[in-house]
Scaffold this motif. Structure first.
Motif, short mmCIF file in Angstrom:
data_model
loop_
_atom_site.label_atom_id
_atom_site.label_comp_id
_atom_site.label_asym_id
_atom_site.label_seq_id
_atom_site.Cartn_x
_atom_site.Cartn_y
_atom_site.Cartn_z
N VAL A 138 -8.49 -0.21 2.51
CA VAL A 138 -8.08 1.08 3.06
C VAL A 138 -6.61 1.31 2.69
CG1 VAL A 138 -9.70 1.02 5.00
CG2 VAL A 138 -7.42 0.02 5.26
N GLN A 139 -6.10 2.48 3.03
CA GLN A 139 -4.69 2.76 2.89
C GLN A 139 -4.07 2.98 4.27
OE1 GLN A 139 -3.02 5.48 0.10
NE2 GLN A 139 -4.49 5.01 -1.51
N VAL A 140 -2.96 2.31 4.50
CA VAL A 140 -2.20 2.50 5.73
C VAL A 140 -1.07 3.47 5.41
CG1 VAL A 140 -0.84 1.40 7.54
CG2 VAL A 140 -2.74 0.17 6.49
N GLN A 141 -1.07 4.62 6.07
CA GLN A 141 -0.06 5.65 5.83
C GLN A 141 1.15 5.37 6.73
OE1 GLN A 141 -0.57 7.85 3.40
NE2 GLN A 141 -2.69 7.17 3.04
N MET A 142 2.24 4.91 6.11
CA MET A 142 3.41 4.54 6.89
C MET A 142 4.54 5.54 6.68
SD MET A 142 5.38 0.88 7.12
CE MET A 142 6.62 1.28 5.91
N PRO A 143 5.21 5.98 7.75
CA PRO A 143 6.33 6.92 7.60
C PRO A 143 7.54 6.22 6.98
CG PRO A 143 6.10 6.25 9.88
CD PRO A 143 4.95 5.65 9.16
N VAL A 144 8.08 6.78 5.90
CA VAL A 144 9.23 6.17 5.23
C VAL A 144 10.45 7.10 5.22
CG1 VAL A 144 7.78 4.72 3.78
CG2 VAL A 144 8.44 6.98 2.96
#
Length: 372
Positions: free
Chosen positions: A277-283
């Motif tokens: 899966v892809q983990v959408q992390m705020p950058v």
């Protein structure tokens, strides 16, 4: 006829045609365009990092007593609850061992009772020297030995009861159970035969890594308890969301990345152990960001730009694209009051004559990105 008049006639004809073409070129109508204004809103940039779904816990079921496997009492591949009976081993041998231990305990309790009574009977005789002190001490020693034997027998009975309980193998955790690796009728060996496995998948964890440059962003997301969207491997469909619960204490010297782990409720069981899966992390977070449709931003030899109108003609304005998310582009470099041509006509170019069709269409700017 002389050829000179003919040449003059042809020249006049060519000049007339060229004049007509030039006149036709000047009569091309201006392009009909619409205008949008940037949407001003707080925006957070999410970056997707590939991760692997892992169970919160995995329990490998191995028998703690040997015997003939009598029953398998679960359906393979289903959810089981903690304490649910999964396997039954033939209890006949362990029941016999328990009965034997109980019988020995009863016999030794009777012996201990007898020896203690002898001590109580001999005590007044020893005090009056009717019997020797050595005889009395020997009676006391025998009573103590009998009591110790009773204690040992009680421990043996307790162990026999534990062994009997081992004939019913229960689920140590709640989760989804796998294949039954041994069928009823087979002999199983204590602490050796693997029977099945259970994976706890609700909640579930996702292991992934980020570049060391994003370590501060990861720590901030963990401290603030930010919800991280979990999408499919291609990043196109959101499956769930979770929180960052673990940051490794070392940055890998080989890859310059740091390992992270997110915990996801997974109540709908859309995530499966081993799944990518892809983990959408705020950058990155920008207050009062300018947002335009992606199609309004063009790429030129000098960088990205948008089309505006300057004295009735299309004019290119340089912008900086901070990031793109879905159908939106987060930009800077123009004022929030700027009016940008969108949608873009197929034949538009810098200097092309344009005419605004209708009013400002900024209200039709569809929001499909992640805003905060």
């Amino acid at each position: 006829m002389s050829r000179y008049p003919l040449i003059l006639l042809l020249s006049a004809t060519v000049m007339g045609l060229a004049g007509c073409q030039g006149k036709a070129r000047h009569e091309i109508p201006p392009l009909q365009v619409e205008l949008v204004s940037p949407r001003v809103q707080n925006m957070t940039h999410y970056v997707g990092y590939l991760g692997t779904v892992t169970p919160m816990q995995t329990a490998t079921i191995i028998p703690q007593t040997s015997g003939l496997l009598q029953r398998v009492t679960f359906t393979q591949g289903t959810m089981v609850s903690k304490g649910q009976i999964l396997f039954t081993i033939d209890p006949a041998q362990t029941r016999a061992a328990l009965a034997q231990a109980q019988a020995k305990l009863a016999a030794d309790q009777a012996t201990a009772y007898y020896n203690h009574n002898l001590v109580e009977q001999d005590r007044p005789l020893a005090e009056k020297d009717f019997i020797t002190r050595q005889s009395f001490d020997q009676a006391v020693s025998q009573a103590q030995a009998a009591s110790a034997q009773v204690a040992e027998d009680q421990a043996a009975v307790q162990q026999a009861r534990i062994n009997l309980s081992y004939t019913q193998i229960v689920a140590p955790i709640s989760g989804r159970i796998g294949l039954a690796l041994v069928k009823a009728g087979n002999l199983v060996v204590a602490n050796q035969t693997q029977l099945t496995t259970i994976n706890q998948i609700s909640p579930i964890t996702i292991n992934f890594s980020v570049p060391q440059a994003e370590l501060d962003a990861a720590r901030q997301a963990q401290q603030q308890g930010t919800l991280l969207p979990i999408t499919n491997e291609n990043g196109g469909h959101t499956l769930d969301q979770g929180k960052l619960t673990f940051i490794d204490n070392t940055v890998s010297a080989n890859t310059a990345t740091v390992n992270l782990q997110a915990t996801v409720p997974n109540t709908d069981l859309k995530l499966w152990p081993g799944q990518y899966v892809q983990v959408q992390m705020p950058v990155q977070h920008v207050e009062n960001a300018l947002v335009l449709p992606v199609g309004a931003v063009q790429q030129g030899s000098s960088g990205p730009f948008v089309y505006a109108i300057d004295q009735g003609k299309a004019s290119d304005k340089s912008v900086q694209v901070l990031w793109e998310t879905g159908a939106q582009a987060v930009i800077s470099g123009i004022p929030s009051t700027a009016q940008v041509i969108y949608p873009l006509p197929a034949r538009i170019y810098p200097g092309a004559a344009v005419q605004v069709l209708g009013k400002d269409s900024s209200h039709r700017h569809t929001h499909s990105g992640k805003a905060s």
